[in-house]
Design an enzyme around this catalytic site. Structure first.
Site, PDB file in Angstrom:
ATOM      1  N   ASP A 117       7.965   2.895  -6.220  1.00  0.00           N
ATOM      2  CA  ASP A 117       8.855   1.800  -6.663  1.00  0.00           C
ATOM      3  C   ASP A 117       9.030   1.874  -8.183  1.00  0.00           C
ATOM      4  O   ASP A 117       8.702   0.948  -8.910  1.00  0.00           O
ATOM      5  CB  ASP A 117       8.281   0.442  -6.257  1.00  0.00           C
ATOM      6  CG  ASP A 117       6.881   0.186  -6.845  1.00  0.00           C
ATOM      7  OD1 ASP A 117       6.494  -1.005  -6.917  1.00  0.00           O
ATOM      8  OD2 ASP A 117       6.201   1.144  -7.241  1.00  0.00           O
ATOM      9  N   ASP A 150       4.886   4.898 -11.757  1.00  0.00           N
ATOM     10  CA  ASP A 150       5.403   5.796 -10.717  1.00  0.00           C
ATOM     11  C   ASP A 150       6.081   6.997 -11.363  1.00  0.00           C
ATOM     12  O   ASP A 150       5.880   8.142 -10.964  1.00  0.00           O
ATOM     13  CB  ASP A 150       6.447   5.083  -9.841  1.00  0.00           C
ATOM     14  CG  ASP A 150       5.955   3.802  -9.216  1.00  0.00           C
ATOM     15  OD1 ASP A 150       5.852   2.793  -9.928  1.00  0.00           O
ATOM     16  OD2 ASP A 150       5.647   3.819  -8.019  1.00  0.00           O
ATOM     17  N   ASN A 178       8.314  -3.032  -7.468  1.00  0.00           N
ATOM     18  CA  ASN A 178       8.461  -3.465  -8.869  1.00  0.00           C
ATOM     19  C   ASN A 178       9.824  -4.114  -9.119  1.00  0.00           C
ATOM     20  O   ASN A 178       9.970  -4.988  -9.957  1.00  0.00           O
ATOM     21  CB  ASN A 178       8.305  -2.269  -9.808  1.00  0.00           C
ATOM     22  CG  ASN A 178       6.864  -1.852  -9.970  1.00  0.00           C
ATOM     23  OD1 ASN A 178       5.978  -2.692 -10.051  1.00  0.00           O
ATOM     24  ND2 ASN A 178       6.620  -0.554  -9.973  1.00  0.00           N
ATOM     25  N   THR A 206       3.159   5.193  -4.040  1.00  0.00           N
ATOM     26  CA  THR A 206       2.695   4.538  -5.272  1.00  0.00           C
ATOM     27  C   THR A 206       3.336   3.156  -5.437  1.00  0.00           C
ATOM     28  O   THR A 206       3.406   2.628  -6.550  1.00  0.00           O
ATOM     29  CB  THR A 206       3.002   5.410  -6.512  1.00  0.00           C
ATOM     30  OG1 THR A 206       4.413   5.686  -6.541  1.00  0.00           O
ATOM     31  CG2 THR A 206       2.228   6.707  -6.474  1.00  0.00           C
ATOM     32  N   PHE A 250      -1.085  -5.640  -6.527  1.00  0.00           N
ATOM     33  CA  PHE A 250       0.353  -5.845  -6.291  1.00  0.00           C
ATOM     34  C   PHE A 250       0.874  -5.071  -5.074  1.00  0.00           C
ATOM     35  O   PHE A 250       1.521  -5.649  -4.204  1.00  0.00           O
ATOM     36  CB  PHE A 250       1.131  -5.441  -7.541  1.00  0.00           C
ATOM     37  CG  PHE A 250       2.623  -5.593  -7.426  1.00  0.00           C
ATOM     38  CD1 PHE A 250       3.414  -4.480  -7.149  1.00  0.00           C
ATOM     39  CD2 PHE A 250       3.236  -6.829  -7.566  1.00  0.00           C
ATOM     40  CE1 PHE A 250       4.795  -4.606  -7.035  1.00  0.00           C
ATOM     41  CE2 PHE A 250       4.618  -6.963  -7.457  1.00  0.00           C
ATOM     42  CZ  PHE A 250       5.399  -5.846  -7.184  1.00  0.00           C
ATOM     43  N   ASN A 251       0.660  -3.760  -5.017  1.00  0.00           N
ATOM     44  CA  ASN A 251       1.267  -2.952  -3.957  1.00  0.00           C
ATOM     45  C   ASN A 251       0.874  -3.444  -2.560  1.00  0.00           C
ATOM     46  O   ASN A 251       1.686  -3.435  -1.643  1.00  0.00           O
ATOM     47  CB  ASN A 251       0.878  -1.474  -4.097  1.00  0.00           C
ATOM     48  CG  ASN A 251       1.582  -0.804  -5.262  1.00  0.00           C
ATOM     49  OD1 ASN A 251       2.583  -1.306  -5.760  1.00  0.00           O
ATOM     50  ND2 ASN A 251       1.044   0.315  -5.702  1.00  0.00           N
ATOM     51  N   HIS A 259      -1.713   3.552 -13.362  1.00  0.00           N
ATOM     52  CA  HIS A 259      -2.238   3.441 -11.995  1.00  0.00           C
ATOM     53  C   HIS A 259      -1.774   4.582 -11.086  1.00  0.00           C
ATOM     54  O   HIS A 259      -2.577   5.267 -10.468  1.00  0.00           O
ATOM     55  CB  HIS A 259      -1.758   2.124 -11.380  1.00  0.00           C
ATOM     56  CG  HIS A 259      -2.118   0.896 -12.156  1.00  0.00           C
ATOM     57  ND1 HIS A 259      -3.391   0.356 -12.181  1.00  0.00           N
ATOM     58  CD2 HIS A 259      -1.357   0.087 -12.930  1.00  0.00           C
ATOM     59  CE1 HIS A 259      -3.385  -0.736 -12.938  1.00  0.00           C
ATOM     60  NE2 HIS A 259      -2.191  -0.922 -13.404  1.00  0.00           N
ATOM     61  N   ASP A 260      -0.465   4.743 -10.980  1.00  0.00           N
ATOM     62  CA  ASP A 260       0.083   5.612  -9.922  1.00  0.00           C
ATOM     63  C   ASP A 260      -0.260   7.081 -10.097  1.00  0.00           C
ATOM     64  O   ASP A 260      -0.394   7.817  -9.117  1.00  0.00           O
ATOM     65  CB  ASP A 260       1.606   5.436  -9.867  1.00  0.00           C
ATOM     66  CG  ASP A 260       1.991   4.038  -9.424  1.00  0.00           C
ATOM     67  OD1 ASP A 260       3.079   3.570  -9.802  1.00  0.00           O
ATOM     68  OD2 ASP A 260       1.183   3.410  -8.713  1.00  0.00           O
TER      69      ASP A 260
HETATM   70  O1  RIB Z   1      -0.815  -2.737  -9.254  1.00  0.00           O
HETATM   71  C1  RIB Z   1      -0.250  -1.578  -9.821  1.00  0.00           C
HETATM   72  C2  RIB Z   1       0.858  -1.064  -8.963  1.00  0.00           C
HETATM   73  O2  RIB Z   1       1.898  -2.023  -8.883  1.00  0.00           O
HETATM   74  C3  RIB Z   1       1.517   0.205  -9.523  1.00  0.00           C
HETATM   75  O3  RIB Z   1       1.957   1.005  -8.456  1.00  0.00           O
HETATM   76  C4  RIB Z   1       2.705  -0.331 -10.269  1.00  0.00           C
HETATM   77  O4  RIB Z   1       3.788   0.615 -10.327  1.00  0.00           O
HETATM   78  C5  RIB Z   1       3.102  -1.478  -9.391  1.00  0.00           C
HETATM   79  O5  RIB Z   1       3.872  -0.949  -8.317  1.00  0.00           O
HETATM   80 CA    CA Z   2       4.237   1.727  -8.349  1.00  0.00          CA
END
Ligand code: RIB
Ligand code: CA
Length: 313
Positions: free
Chosen positions: A11, A16, A40, A124, A165-166, A238-239
């Site tokens: 996203d 990403d 996102n 991701t 979040f994801n 993160h990704d």
């Molecule tokens: O929590 C981090 C994740 O949420 C990452 O993948 C960032 O791109 C958002 O999608």
């Molecule tokens: Ca992401």
């Protein structure tokens, strides 16, 4: 060297985008296709961003738009983190290729079916597309080698106290994936918040000087501004950890754990709950990443970004 066939599903999203730069710049990965998911930003925006990123990094593989919204939940978007476009910051090229005329799930199914060997999926963003694939094409599970995902966290969340979040965007989808029986590498907050890129690293990347390096440094600057406001000393990319786990698993600390996803509850919906004491007696379904050699991670990223300045053979 046998390349690992992968599908990137994300996203974008600054991290990403950096994960995709890492993947394309690594000789051991064979990117079969790219799919965009709502997370996102809306799926229209994440798809447009996916095309712009792929144009920038010369990644011309089948690319498709994913599902409009999570399986059941109402969409949640992260404008505060990634901006109105989902990829605010440096100007990017307009897409120089068209999307496939099929949706993400159909494209994933086609790529997996056509692949001579089992495919690794690298989600991701929220797991909506991947879950939809598994629900629509359960017979393809045997041709999915593993899922190396960014999502969750067995100690804490970042969108609620319990949920990352994801996973929170689509807990039902995450539950489908974690209960699928397909081997999972879980790059959750436990490791991704240790995969910190510091401002001095931004400058190391910018100093590489090629057209991708400069954009990545700008993406990091933008991403850092949000995190700086939360007291972070750098940008947690993160990704990119979900990709790095395929490239250099030896720089990770991981534990085989049974993980389940909370899909109800007032406070914990979207939590990824790991059975550290094996009280359930269930076989592990995930390699949960708990630590990373940060310097080796940055070196891996720099090495991949440097390839964009090399003359193509
Ligand atoms: O929590 C981090 C994740 O949420 C990452 O993948 C960032 O791109 C958002 O999608
Ligand atoms: Ca992401």
């Amino acid at each position: 060297m046998r390349k690992i066939p992968i599908i990137l599903d994300g996203d974008p999203g600054h991290d990403d985008a950096i994960a995709w730069v890492l993947a394309k710049g690594s000789p051991t990965l064979d990117i079969l296709g790219v799919t965009a998911v709502c997370g996102n930003q809306t799926v229209e925006k994440t798809t447009y961003n996916a095309q712009r990123i792929c144009t920038l990094i010369d990644l011309h593989v089948p690319t498709a738009k994913g599902r409009l919204r999570p399986l059941i939940a109402e969409p949640i978007i992260a404008t505060t983190v990634h901006g109105e476009s989902g990829l605010d910051g440096p100007a990017l090229p307009e897409p120089d290729f068209a999307l496939e005329d099929v949706d993400a799930v159909t494209l994933m199914a086609r790529l997996i079916t056509e692949s001579k060997e089992p495919v690794t999926i690298v989600p991701t963003g929220p797991l909506t597309n991947v879950a939809a694939l598994l629900l629509a094409y359960p017979e393809l599970k045997s041709k999915i080698k593993q899922i190396s995902l960014m999502g969750g966290g067995v100690q804490y969340g970042n969108w609620t106290p319990a949920a990352e979040f994801n996973i929170l965007v689509d807990p039902e989808a995450a539950d489908v994936v974690f209960s699928s029986g397909i081997p999972i590498i879980m790059a959750g907050l436990d490791v991704t918040e240790k995969a910190m890129i510091f401002p001095e690293d931004f400058e190391r990347i910018r100093a590489l000087g090629n057209h991708v390096a400069v954009i990545v440094a700008d993406w990091l600057e933008f991403f850092y501004q949000f995190h700086r406001g939360l007291g972070y000393e750098g940008a947690p990319v993160h990704d990119a950890v979900a990709v790095a786990a395929l490239l250099k698993p030896e720089i990770m600390e991981m534990r085989d754990l049974y993980v389940e996803v909370e899909t109800s509850g007032d406070f914990c919906r979207g939590a990824t709950v790991a059975d550290f004491n094996n009280v359930l007696g269930k076989s592990p379904n995930a390699k949960v990443l708990m630590g990373i050699d940060r310097k080796a991670f940055v070196d891996l990223l720099v090495e991949a970004i440097a390839t964009y300045g090399e003359e193509k053979a």
